[in-house]
Design a protein around this motif. Structure first.
Motif, PDB file in Angstrom:
ATOM      1  N   VAL A 185       0.872  -1.178   0.000  1.00 49.12           N
ATOM      2  CA  VAL A 185       0.000   0.000   0.000  1.00 49.12           C
ATOM      3  C   VAL A 185       0.906   1.224   0.000  1.00 49.12           C
ATOM      4  O   VAL A 185       1.775   1.354   0.859  1.00 49.12           O
ATOM      5  CB  VAL A 185      -0.924   0.029   1.244  1.00 49.12           C
ATOM      6  CG1 VAL A 185      -1.798   1.286   1.231  1.00 49.12           C
ATOM      7  CG2 VAL A 185      -1.777  -1.226   1.339  1.00 49.12           C
ATOM      8  N   ILE A 186       0.724   2.087  -0.982  1.00 50.53           N
ATOM      9  CA  ILE A 186       1.497   3.333  -1.041  1.00 50.53           C
ATOM     10  C   ILE A 186       0.555   4.459  -0.622  1.00 50.53           C
ATOM     11  O   ILE A 186      -0.356   4.830  -1.368  1.00 50.53           O
ATOM     12  CB  ILE A 186       2.065   3.585  -2.450  1.00 50.53           C
ATOM     13  CG1 ILE A 186       2.924   2.398  -2.903  1.00 50.53           C
ATOM     14  CG2 ILE A 186       2.871   4.886  -2.471  1.00 50.53           C
ATOM     15  CD1 ILE A 186       3.364   2.466  -4.361  1.00 50.53           C
ATOM     16  N   GLU A 187       0.752   4.957   0.594  1.00 54.42           N
ATOM     17  CA  GLU A 187      -0.119   6.008   1.117  1.00 54.42           C
ATOM     18  C   GLU A 187       0.400   7.401   0.790  1.00 54.42           C
ATOM     19  O   GLU A 187      -0.369   8.342   0.686  1.00 54.42           O
ATOM     20  CB  GLU A 187      -0.278   5.848   2.630  1.00 54.42           C
ATOM     21  CG  GLU A 187      -1.085   4.602   2.995  1.00 54.42           C
ATOM     22  CD  GLU A 187      -1.323   4.489   4.484  1.00 54.42           C
ATOM     23  OE1 GLU A 187      -1.986   5.394   5.033  1.00 54.42           O
ATOM     24  OE2 GLU A 187      -0.850   3.506   5.080  1.00 54.42           O
ATOM     25  N   LYS A 188       1.690   7.546   0.654  1.00 52.49           N
ATOM     26  CA  LYS A 188       2.260   8.853   0.323  1.00 52.49           C
ATOM     27  C   LYS A 188       2.684   8.814  -1.148  1.00 52.49           C
ATOM     28  O   LYS A 188       3.865   8.701  -1.475  1.00 52.49           O
ATOM     29  CB  LYS A 188       3.435   9.172   1.242  1.00 52.49           C
ATOM     30  CG  LYS A 188       3.009   9.288   2.704  1.00 52.49           C
ATOM     31  CD  LYS A 188       3.977  10.108   3.510  1.00 52.49           C
ATOM     32  CE  LYS A 188       3.625  10.188   4.967  1.00 52.49           C
ATOM     33  NZ  LYS A 188       2.297  10.594   5.308  1.00 52.49           N
ATOM     34  N   VAL A 189       1.690   8.882  -2.022  1.00 55.28           N
ATOM     35  CA  VAL A 189       1.935   8.828  -3.460  1.00 55.28           C
ATOM     36  C   VAL A 189       2.525  10.155  -3.914  1.00 55.28           C
ATOM     37  O   VAL A 189       2.010  11.221  -3.589  1.00 55.28           O
ATOM     38  CB  VAL A 189       0.622   8.550  -4.233  1.00 55.28           C
ATOM     39  CG1 VAL A 189       0.856   8.595  -5.734  1.00 55.28           C
ATOM     40  CG2 VAL A 189       0.021   7.219  -3.806  1.00 55.28           C
ATOM     41  N   THR A 190       3.615  10.079  -4.665  1.00 53.35           N
ATOM     42  CA  THR A 190       4.214  11.259  -5.276  1.00 53.35           C
ATOM     43  C   THR A 190       3.778  11.247  -6.732  1.00 53.35           C
ATOM     44  O   THR A 190       4.220  10.392  -7.508  1.00 53.35           O
ATOM     45  CB  THR A 190       5.754  11.224  -5.167  1.00 53.35           C
ATOM     46  OG1 THR A 190       6.099  11.045  -3.791  1.00 53.35           O
ATOM     47  CG2 THR A 190       6.372  12.502  -5.686  1.00 53.35           C
ATOM     48  N   SER A 191       2.895  12.137  -7.099  1.00 51.97           N
ATOM     49  CA  SER A 191       2.271  12.123  -8.425  1.00 51.97           C
ATOM     50  C   SER A 191       3.268  12.100  -9.574  1.00 51.97           C
ATOM     51  O   SER A 191       3.080  11.374 -10.544  1.00 51.97           O
ATOM     52  CB  SER A 191       1.337  13.316  -8.577  1.00 51.97           C
ATOM     53  OG  SER A 191       0.286  13.204  -7.652  1.00 51.97           O
ATOM     54  N   LYS A 192       4.334  12.883  -9.461  1.00 51.42           N
ATOM     55  CA  LYS A 192       5.314  12.982 -10.549  1.00 51.42           C
ATOM     56  C   LYS A 192       6.120  11.698 -10.741  1.00 51.42           C
ATOM     57  O   LYS A 192       6.696  11.487 -11.811  1.00 51.42           O
ATOM     58  CB  LYS A 192       6.284  14.136 -10.290  1.00 51.42           C
ATOM     59  CG  LYS A 192       5.655  15.490 -10.403  1.00 51.42           C
ATOM     60  CD  LYS A 192       6.671  16.578 -10.106  1.00 51.42           C
ATOM     61  CE  LYS A 192       6.010  17.939 -10.143  1.00 51.42           C
ATOM     62  NZ  LYS A 192       6.894  19.018  -9.742  1.00 51.42           N
ATOM     63  N   THR A 193       6.189  10.851  -9.707  1.00 54.93           N
ATOM     64  CA  THR A 193       6.992   9.627  -9.789  1.00 54.93           C
ATOM     65  C   THR A 193       6.186   8.403  -9.338  1.00 54.93           C
ATOM     66  O   THR A 193       6.743   7.457  -8.794  1.00 54.93           O
ATOM     67  CB  THR A 193       8.263   9.758  -8.920  1.00 54.93           C
ATOM     68  OG1 THR A 193       7.873  10.020  -7.567  1.00 54.93           O
ATOM     69  CG2 THR A 193       9.178  10.856  -9.418  1.00 54.93           C
ATOM     70  N   ALA A 194       4.875   8.420  -9.598  1.00 55.05           N
ATOM     71  CA  ALA A 194       3.999   7.330  -9.143  1.00 55.05           C
ATOM     72  C   ALA A 194       4.448   5.963  -9.652  1.00 55.05           C
ATOM     73  O   ALA A 194       4.482   4.987  -8.896  1.00 55.05           O
ATOM     74  CB  ALA A 194       2.557   7.607  -9.572  1.00 55.05           C
ATOM     75  N   ALA A 195       4.827   5.873 -10.926  1.00 56.17           N
ATOM     76  CA  ALA A 195       5.258   4.594 -11.500  1.00 56.17           C
ATOM     77  C   ALA A 195       6.551   4.100 -10.864  1.00 56.17           C
ATOM     78  O   ALA A 195       6.694   2.920 -10.556  1.00 56.17           O
ATOM     79  CB  ALA A 195       5.431   4.714 -13.014  1.00 56.17           C
TER      80      ALA A 195
END
Length: 149
Positions: free
Chosen positions: A133-143
């Motif tokens: 589970v990734i709770e602190k998603v960084t939009s620019k580096t999501a992949a």
């Protein structure tokens, strides 16, 4: 909130084309389910485009991808068409799926408190068991966040 070791909740929802997507039909491949607050907003667009730009890497790693927000089918269709995403977006207007995953939570922005979708990514193995589970998603580096483990 859904946690590592939990099975994929049973759900069905309409994708951007109005077709039914059932969780029971998603077995056999690893699965990424990413929740975003709202289609066509700046941060959500950056995240969805990052995943789209890196789709071939995610697919090569054996993943299927599914985006979910509480937007209407029409809004999802517009978002999907505008950026030509290679994966489905689910319109969860009644918040059934977001509730099952536990991502409909109280949020505070600029001192205002309200209920909304917390940007979260869930990763499932081929047997539909949550492995991350990734709770602190960084939009620019999501992949990159998804592929780093």
């Amino acid at each position: 909130m859904l946690k590592v070791g939990d099975p994929l909740p049973e759900f069905e929802g309409l994708n951007q084309d109005g077709n039914i997507i059932k969780s029971s039909k998603l077995t056999g491949k690893k699965l990424i389910v990413f929740f975003y607050p709202q289609a066509n907003t700046p941060t959500c667009t950056v995240e969805a485009c990052n995943l789209s730009d890196n789709y071939s890497k995610l697919k090569k790693a054996g993943f299927r991808l599914l985006g979910v927000s509480a937007d209407s089918v029409k809004k999802q269709k517009n978002f999907h068409s505008k950026f030509a995403f290679p994966y489905d977006l689910i319109a969860d207007e009644n918040r059934d799926i977001v509730e099952k995953f536990g991502v409909w939570q109280q949020k505070t922005t600029f001192g205002k408190t309200y209920m909304g979708i917390v940007r979260t990514t869930f990763i499932f193995d081929e047997n539909m068991i949550c492995t991350r589970v990734i709770e602190k998603v960084t939009s620019k580096t999501a992949a990159t966040q998804i592929l780093e483990n």
